[in-house]
Design an enzyme around this catalytic site. Structure first.
Site, PDB file in Angstrom:
ATOM      1  N   HIS B 290     -22.944  39.347  69.473  1.00 49.50           N
ATOM      2  CA  HIS B 290     -22.279  38.834  68.265  1.00 49.50           C
ATOM      3  C   HIS B 290     -23.136  37.804  67.548  1.00 49.50           C
ATOM      4  CE1 HIS B 290     -20.668  35.005  69.959  1.00 49.50           C
ATOM      5  NE2 HIS B 290     -20.457  35.688  71.057  1.00 49.50           N
ATOM      6  N   ASP B 302     -24.895  31.429  73.318  1.00 44.74           N
ATOM      7  CA  ASP B 302     -23.689  32.137  72.865  1.00 44.74           C
ATOM      8  C   ASP B 302     -23.711  32.313  71.358  1.00 44.74           C
ATOM      9  OD1 ASP B 302     -21.208  33.297  72.759  1.00 44.74           O
ATOM     10  OD2 ASP B 302     -20.104  31.449  73.124  1.00 44.74           O
ATOM     11  N   GLU B 336     -16.796  37.269  66.645  1.00 46.88           N
ATOM     12  CA  GLU B 336     -16.311  37.345  68.021  1.00 46.88           C
ATOM     13  C   GLU B 336     -15.549  36.074  68.388  1.00 46.88           C
ATOM     14  OE1 GLU B 336     -16.250  36.816  72.409  1.00 46.88           O
ATOM     15  OE2 GLU B 336     -17.173  35.508  70.921  1.00 46.88           O
ATOM     16  N   GLU B 337     -16.060  34.932  67.928  1.00 47.73           N
ATOM     17  CA  GLU B 337     -15.563  33.652  68.445  1.00 47.73           C
ATOM     18  C   GLU B 337     -14.130  33.340  68.044  1.00 47.73           C
ATOM     19  OE1 GLU B 337     -16.820  32.248  70.751  1.00 47.73           O
ATOM     20  OE2 GLU B 337     -18.991  32.310  70.706  1.00 47.73           O
ATOM     21  N   ASP B 364     -23.232  39.261  76.141  1.00 46.99           N
ATOM     22  CA  ASP B 364     -22.583  38.044  75.656  1.00 46.99           C
ATOM     23  C   ASP B 364     -22.226  37.117  76.813  1.00 46.99           C
ATOM     24  OD1 ASP B 364     -21.348  36.141  74.099  1.00 46.99           O
ATOM     25  OD2 ASP B 364     -19.484  37.264  73.869  1.00 46.99           O
ATOM     26  N   HIS B 435     -20.088  26.655  73.896  1.00 48.60           N
ATOM     27  CA  HIS B 435     -19.220  26.100  72.848  1.00 48.60           C
ATOM     28  C   HIS B 435     -19.402  24.598  72.644  1.00 48.60           C
ATOM     29  CE1 HIS B 435     -16.107  29.650  73.225  1.00 48.60           C
ATOM     30  NE2 HIS B 435     -17.337  30.068  73.057  1.00 48.60           N
TER      31      HIS B 435
END
Lengths: 495, 495
Positions: B290, B302, B336-337, B364, B435
């Site tokens: 992603h 990520d 995606e997130e 991922d 994140h």
């Protein structure tokens, strides 16, 4: 997490203390007679000091009061004043006589602060995670925008000469382990002043860090009284790496906004406490730590851990059936972090009795487990202390460290040739959190803290009770006043 | 640091590839004749895929472009739009045909955010280091001040019933290793919505973290379209520990200010690229990652790492003297997130050809080293792939993982019974930075990235070239549409 889950059981601790003693008093009858002169330390006292330090969790509970209850305590702040009152209350609760002594401290206050790598053809721009360095002046309200020039040493800065004029000097380095701190701390401490003299507009210093999750590490930078001052901040290792990569490709411009300010000096205090010696009260064993912390995090390792270790040592010694031969004095210094005013004030106020200070130590390398005992004394120091080390065997600290004992706040005692001692602790992870928002209670392991507290209490007692005292060392080479107070090698870890 | 210091020498890499092959073509004459049916993968192709992936440093250089050059790229942001253009340019430079496909994405924007534990008789107060959760509404401009109630599970929340009315629910947990993520992610994803239904005024969630230096981890939280919404933020593990300690002693009040907002949906894109198969172009092997990231850090692990792995796999396959039997299609999903809109849009737009998707994968789980190959297919999948694994021996990945292959963005392909495969990577340190502001290029090891890129390229080629295709798995138990898209177990690591 509750302390009770971490501390050793009382019986285990006592077993450790007794079992650790190579001179086992109880087994003497079944063994060959010992030589007449063999010295036996009072192991009954070791049980009363080492045992409770390991089992009661008192030092950790007190560290929680200081960090969770009071929080950050930069010199001149409300937190620092609250810490002074807390220390007085705590000593009183412990039955240890305590008082304050005045210290006039600098009052530097952090303001708004932010920075960014400006967009270029190579990047859409990035925020810089930073902390102003203590002592930095502010930028203009609209900020400082300038091109960045990278150096990796003060020599490299000097070699650039006029090349830094109007630029932001970026001090990069390769610190990766705790032992690197001393090598690179000068970039933060002296780099910005030297860059200012060369005409730079600002300074960014790679954080002195052994770990980072975009974590800036603050610290002091020193400008000369009459010299130029420029805004200076530490940036995270991540941002330093980014700057380095961008600079490899071309010019980089940074915008820096610092709102910090230097307010007028404030009235503050050292906290001093003592347990009067039973035979030679005029002879003083000084144990210390610093009560102030940076304004970020809650100063759990730096130096809350040291504070509670020496307070707990005093509490346990005060509870002994009889006081040690000499006076044990605790000093909780104010302003180690950004001025050393407390250390200097104590040395001045007590100048007349420094010749009667027979030993001094400062715990200021975090709350790690004990790894050995250090000395800075004349001949025979190890021989004097060696017979006392047996209770430290089970703590992993019954050996002499190759490091010389010292501490920033006790460095003003060097000209008076006060012998130094210390309990060396494992500080391998200390610079993960040193001077950061992450220096919080959870980073201190209660068992490690308990062990170092136990070692501190016992070594302090040993020097206060030993029949003989340490031989005073030679005076340091450089006369006092010829340079800023030079912290001995060890002390740099605690700055 | 320069890539060149990390990558293996070309000759070493080729030696690894050749030496790793248990079916050594060159030594065949001196060995007993092999059984007639023994399958030999085309090792000359392995040298052209694995060798350059290990030695050229291309995936890492491209990750630097994406992270340093473009930076964060939350759906709907300028960064996300720039990433789409970058991906198109990069595929073009690689000689891989690429295009965009429209995706309407949510546009959530972070604003001012801060929090504090208010002073009480037990504390002078503390700042809370936090990040609003994606999907959170703002507080009122003056903030939200309320008492805190701690729960450690959704069941415990339900048991409190009305007890949370008007309060801030604090979701605490005991995550300590990466494998814990799946157990506790529901507290962040569903906790705030459930707390809102119970009348809570706000929610704080302990960061889903395996390390912290006062480092908050953001992520999505989901409210029902018609249900109540409350301000929700993640706090650091340090601050969660502090809250827990304070709550053990009495009532705690927190002030929370969140300025985030949900703007109207924005136009964005998936980026799709493909290498047309030489024999069966209608059969598609889909490889994906992603392109969007959170708005903090630069999405290096990520999912920048996944993006450059699949792009590099395509580049190297496109350079082969002849294309593989089937079509290799790369999809760089958007959103995606915080929405999975890209994954759903692809499944809808390509519904007619999903029966011809013979395999699909999403990388991922960060840029760690490869540790194995995973599958989610009907019977015989491992037997089909096993002969192809020899070039992965030297990469440490020539085995089948116990984990089922999957990925959030490919989960909408489940109803069409598309077989999934994957290259599993070491994600043991992934949740140190996941994140967070600290998900930056320096956290990705260039060697690990090169190895996982090599494995991705080779396994993709294997499925595109293998004489047979994977048997399609059973359809998932729950019919699509009966619940929010349920990411398979594996996919949760990538959210």
């Amino acid at each position: 997490m509750p302390v009770s889950t971490f501390i050793l059981s009382s019986s285990l601790a006592l077993q450790l203390v007794s079992g650790a003693a190579p001179v086992a008093t109880k087994s003497a009858p079944t063994k060959p007679a010992q030589t007449a002169k063999a010295f036996t330390p009072p192991l009954a006292v070791a049980e009363k000091l080492v045992g409770p330090a390991l089992t009661e969790g008192h030092s950790y509970a007190r560290l929680a009061e200081l960090t969770d209850g009071i929080g950050p305590r930069l010199s001149g702040s409300e937190g620092a004043a609250a810490a002074v009152q807390w220390a007085l209350r705590s000593f009183k609760a412990d039955g240890v006589k305590a008082w304050t002594e005045p210290v006039k401290v600098p009052r530097w206050v952090r303001g708004e602060e932010r920075g960014e790598v400006l967009a270029s053809e190579r990047t859409r721009g990035h925020p810089l995670f930073l902390l102003a360095l203590g002592g930095s002046p502010p930028t203009a309200p609209e900020g400082l925008t300038a091109e960045v020039v990278e150096v990796t040493s003060l020599e490299a800065l000097a070699a650039l000469g006029d090349g830094v004029k109007g630029k932001i000097v970026f001090f990069n380095h390769t610190m990766s382990v705790a032992a690197d701190y001393g090598r690179f701390a000068g970039l933060r401490g002296r780099g910005p002043a030297l860059a200012a003299k060369a005409g730079a507009a600002g300074a960014l210093v790679r954080s002195l860090a052994t770990a980072s999750l975009r974590t800036p590490h603050t610290g002091s930078t020193r400008f000369e009284d009459e010299g130029p001052r420029i805004p200076a901040a530490s940036i995270t290792t991540e941002d330093a790496d980014l700057l380095h990569r961008q600079l490899e490709k071309g010019a980089v411009r940074v915008k820096l906004v610092l709102g910090c300010s230097e307010l007028p000096d404030a009235d503050s205090h050292n906290v001093v406490a003592e347990i009067r010696g039973r035979e030679k009260p005029q002879e003083i064993v000084l144990i210390s730590a610093h009560l102030d912390s940076w304004d970020v995090g809650t100063g759990a390792h730096d130096d809350g851990a040291g504070v509670v270790m020496v307070m707990e040592a005093a509490r346990l010694i005060a509870k002994l059936p009889q006081a040690p031969r000499r006076t044990v004095r605790v000093v909780l210094y104010m302003n180690e972090e950004n001025g050393l005013r407390g250390g200097r004030a104590y040395a001045e106020a007590h100048a007349a009795e420094l010749s009667r200070h027979v030993a001094a130590m400062e715990m200021d390398a975090g709350g790690g487990r004990p790894v050995g005992v250090s000395l800075r004394a004349g001949a025979g120091g190890q021989e004097l202390l060696k017979p006392w080390l047996s209770p430290l065997v089970a703590l992993g600290a019954a050996n002499f460290s190759a490091r010389e004992a010292g501490g920033a706040d006790i460095s003003p005692l060097l000209p008076a040739r006060v012998p130094f001692f210390g309990v060396e602790v494992d500080s391998s992870r200390y610079f993960d959190v040193h001077h950061t928002h992450a220096d919080t209670l959870d980073k201190v392991d209660p068992q490690d803290l308990a062990r170092s507290t136990a070692a501190t209490a016992w070594v302090t007692y040993a020097l206060a009770e030993s029949p003989a005292t340490l031989v005073r060392p030679e005076a340091p080479a450089a006369p006092p006043g010829s340079a800023p107070v030079a912290a001995p090698q060890k002390a740099s870890a605690g700055h």
